[in-house]
Design an enzyme around this catalytic site. Sequence first.
Site, mmCIF file in Angstrom:
data_model
loop_
_atom_site.group_PDB
_atom_site.id
_atom_site.type_symbol
_atom_site.label_atom_id
_atom_site.label_comp_id
_atom_site.label_asym_id
_atom_site.label_seq_id
_atom_site.Cartn_x
_atom_site.Cartn_y
_atom_site.Cartn_z
ATOM 1 N N ARG A 76 -31.340 76.610 33.124
ATOM 2 C CA ARG A 76 -32.060 77.497 34.045
ATOM 3 C C ARG A 76 -32.117 76.843 35.425
ATOM 4 O O ARG A 76 -32.213 75.609 35.522
ATOM 5 C CB ARG A 76 -33.486 77.716 33.539
ATOM 6 C CG ARG A 76 -34.269 78.706 34.380
ATOM 7 C CD ARG A 76 -35.756 78.756 34.008
ATOM 8 N NE ARG A 76 -36.448 79.725 34.850
ATOM 9 C CZ ARG A 76 -37.743 79.694 35.131
ATOM 10 N NH1 ARG A 76 -38.502 78.739 34.619
ATOM 11 N NH2 ARG A 76 -38.283 80.594 35.905
ATOM 12 N N HIS A 77 -32.082 77.656 36.474
ATOM 13 C CA HIS A 77 -32.226 77.111 37.833
ATOM 14 C C HIS A 77 -33.518 76.290 37.938
ATOM 15 O O HIS A 77 -34.438 76.455 37.139
ATOM 16 C CB HIS A 77 -32.244 78.251 38.850
ATOM 17 C CG HIS A 77 -33.361 79.221 38.593
ATOM 18 N ND1 HIS A 77 -34.674 78.942 38.910
ATOM 19 C CD2 HIS A 77 -33.361 80.432 37.993
ATOM 20 C CE1 HIS A 77 -35.431 79.945 38.535
ATOM 21 N NE2 HIS A 77 -34.670 80.867 37.968
ATOM 22 N N GLY A 78 -33.597 75.467 38.972
ATOM 23 C CA GLY A 78 -34.775 74.632 39.180
ATOM 24 C C GLY A 78 -35.897 75.372 39.890
ATOM 25 O O GLY A 78 -35.847 76.594 40.066
ATOM 26 N N ALA A 406 -35.671 74.465 35.394
ATOM 27 C CA ALA A 406 -34.605 73.535 34.994
ATOM 28 C C ALA A 406 -34.520 73.345 33.474
ATOM 29 O O ALA A 406 -33.975 72.361 32.980
ATOM 30 C CB ALA A 406 -34.740 72.172 35.684
#
Length: 476
Positions: A76-78, A406
């Site tokens: 997952r994106h931060g 993240a």
Amino acid sequence: MSPGPRAPGPVLAAFGLLLARLSSSSAVPDVPGFAALFGTKTRYQEVNPNPSADPSVLRPPPGERCVPVHVTAVVRHGTRYPTSRNIRRILELSELLTGGRRDPGGAGGQRDPGGAGGQRDPGEAGRLIRDRWECWYTEDMDGQLVPQGRAELRQLARRLAALFPALLSEHNVRKRSVSFVTSSKHRCVSSVEAFQEGLHQHWGRHGAPDYAHRVDDELMRFFERCRGYVEGVETNRTALLEVEKFRHGDEMEAVRRRVAEKLGVAPQRLTPDLVETAFFLCSYELSIRSVHSPWCLLFEERDAQVLEFLSDLQQYWKRSHGHAITGLSSCPLFHHVFRTLDKAGRPRRSTDPPPEPASILVGHGETLLPLLALLGLYKDQTPPTASNYHSQHGRQFRSSRIVPYAANLLLVLFDCQRGPRLQLLLNEAPVRFPGLAEDAPLYRDVRAAYRHLLDGCDSRTECEVRPGARGPSTEL
Ligand SMILES: *[C@@H]1O[C@H](CO)[C@@H](O)[C@H](O)[C@H]1NC(C)=O
């Protein structure tokens, strides 16, 4: 109120004031005690406080010689700014407070003698927010990755490179045998770039890396392309009834009254959405700026637990086990991952091209949750509902622990004496496949466990099924 400047001055001033107040007591808590209850807005460090590239998390059976031959990471994106929808709510909330400052006593409208309407005397938290906090969020921030989020992805990359030196090697990345796939959203593209910067740093290189990635929304944003899911769940109020019932139920009502009191506004003006917004504000200021915001003073531990449950209900019914179609919408990603593993585990002639050593797939919480649901993970005996908050304290399904910023799911394929083995790790900790007794079972046993999905799970047929023709998957 017009959005304030981005300069951190006022917030830091409030923080200083807060510190001054708190330091009269012994320890200064620099994070709220409930920082691990922010659902999908939880910091990675709350879930994994001392992440290290410790090889003991890799658990092929002792005594059997194994080497990792492939790793797939679904990441997952931060940490990011709030999305514009949440920023609009933040502006609404801050207007509710400043409106009261300009027009004390009258902003609530109803002037009933019982004091149910209008502004009240705020408590300490409300005063701090009104006097010292300035809204610094602007709509153009819309969900972008923040510097802290870039750092999370860089650090994750460095740990994975240390854990899998032969797979995430400079040689492999340079000759483009590692694939980097991302969702088209800027926070994800920035995340996949930060990941590559981390690898670059790990190899002791300076300057910017040769960024390379492929955007693939069919894989990473499958959820918006599955009609059965969008119509049957995402935009279907009935499918999310438990969430709405809890949002307006007794537990939330009690939180709303307590928060309104501390803020000094009439409870009826503080909608449940705005209570959530205030809680998110506490989380944003911590995750984005590492600040213990005065917004956090509005909540007690018990309030945070209720709001965590609300967030879990939302994730459960909208993004996870609540409805079977949600998991099935991730079939394209499921098949992609298993095709990659199949290839990497297949016996090869020496003339065959070497298999892909690593595959880095960057997406969203909405990417990870349905995939985890499809794999059968974090499924409690009793689903969370609007009426069972008090019996759900021990639930496995905790979005804070599963999909913080993240968050990452690793699938590690080992070449072992008895054949290939597969291990799952979530947020760098081992997780077992449901029904399989080892940390790293034989790959053929994993395939047998998911045979029904490997042979089916066709998103074209699943997603085009007339919504409603399929019953809900819950045990209710
Ligand atoms: C909405 O959800 C309910 C409950 O899951 C389901 O019975 C109904 O068929 C859904 N409606 C649509 C249009 O999919």
